[in-house]
Design a protein around this motif. Structure first.
Motif, PDB file in Angstrom:
ATOM      1  N   LEU A  59       0.475   6.719   3.414  1.00  0.00           N
ATOM      2  CA  LEU A  59      -0.492   6.232   2.434  1.00  0.00           C
ATOM      3  C   LEU A  59      -1.169   7.367   1.681  1.00  0.00           C
ATOM      4  N   ALA A  77       0.827  -1.203   0.000  1.00  0.00           N
ATOM      5  CA  ALA A  77       0.000   0.000   0.000  1.00  0.00           C
ATOM      6  C   ALA A  77       0.862   1.254   0.000  1.00  0.00           C
ATOM      7  N   VAL A  78       1.914   1.260   0.855  1.00  0.00           N
ATOM      8  CA  VAL A  78       2.808   2.425   0.893  1.00  0.00           C
ATOM      9  C   VAL A  78       3.467   2.638  -0.457  1.00  0.00           C
ATOM     10  N   GLU A 103       1.092   4.053  -3.151  1.00  0.00           N
ATOM     11  CA  GLU A 103       0.854   5.484  -3.007  1.00  0.00           C
ATOM     12  C   GLU A 103       2.113   6.273  -3.362  1.00  0.00           C
TER      13      GLU A 103
END
Length: 244
Positions: A92, A8-9, A12
């Motif tokens: 995020l 997820a990091v 983004e």
């Protein structure tokens, strides 16, 4: 769970996909770490993480210093956990938000305020009771809270500000190097969870570390303001800055 969070990091941070893309991005940036741009971004990210992790620990320890030992330990633990969660949450969001026209300029101006606050603490720090758990918070100049609720609230507010400062500074320093950005965000979380107290002690002992971090943050802020101005200038009919 950690792999999902990392994905997820990374998504983004640089529009990356799964673990393979994450790893490829890290390998690509670190295989070119000898290039001036990549090396400068890596050094900036490391110094920003070191200084702001230590600063976070000093503030949390100073705010909890006036409480009884049991309450003080709870507030410090709360502060560290909140900082960990907030750094991940902001990671995020912040790099995606930086794609919005005008927010790079706003982020650069915010980092100028961060730099001023750091200068004030380094140059004009006063005496504080200090907490037994955090070495180096005795000269923070911050007044400890008088109750558990007041300390918890003050720590929460400080954590929001400092976590945003940290992630924004790292994102600004490594926007063009997503692999370095990902490693920097992981490093920031690890420092807060493992070594923040040790870093706080050495920042207090060796003041040049703090001043080095201040210079880096000023550089990142200036670059973000430069880039941000040239992003918004065409839309507002302003002249672009020469050389941008």
């Amino acid at each position: 769970m950690f792999e999902t969070l990392l994905s997820a990091v990374a998504a983004e941070a640089g529009g990356l996909g799964g673990p393979a893309e994450i790893w490829n991005s890290i390998v690509r940036d670190f295989s070119n770490i000898g290039e001036p741009g990549a090396f400068a971004a890596f050094v900036q990210v490391l110094l920003i993480d070191l200084v702001l992790a230590g600063d976070n620990a000093i503030v949390v320890g100073a705010l909890a210093a006036g409480l009884p030992p049991e309450q003080r330990r709870k507030v410090i633990l709360l502060g560290v956990l909140a900082a960990l969660v907030l750094r991940v949450a902001f990671a995020l969001l912040v790099t995606q938000l930086l794609q919005i026209v005008g927010l790079i300029l706003a982020g650069g101006l915010l980092l100028l305020w961060v730099a001023w606050r750091m200068w004030r603490e380094l140059h004009h720090g006063g005496e504080s009771p200090g907490s037994a758990e955090i070495e180096g918070d005795e000269h923070s100049g911050l007044k400890p809270a008088k109750s558990f609720a007041a300390a918890a609230w003050a720590v929460a507010v400080a954590d929001v500000s400092m976590s945003l400062d940290n992630v924004l500074a790292v994102a600004g320093a490594a926007r063009e190097h997503p692999g370095i950005l990902i490693v920097g965000l992981i490093f920031a979380v690890a420092l807060m969870g493992i070594a923040a107290n040790v870093i706080a002690k050495y920042i207090e002992r060796y003041r040049w570390i703090g001043y080095g971090g201040l210079i880096v943050i000023l550089w990142v802020a200036g670059k973000m303001i430069w880039d941000g101005y040239n992003d918004v200038a065409p839309a507002l009919g302003w002249p672009a800055v020469a050389g941008a």
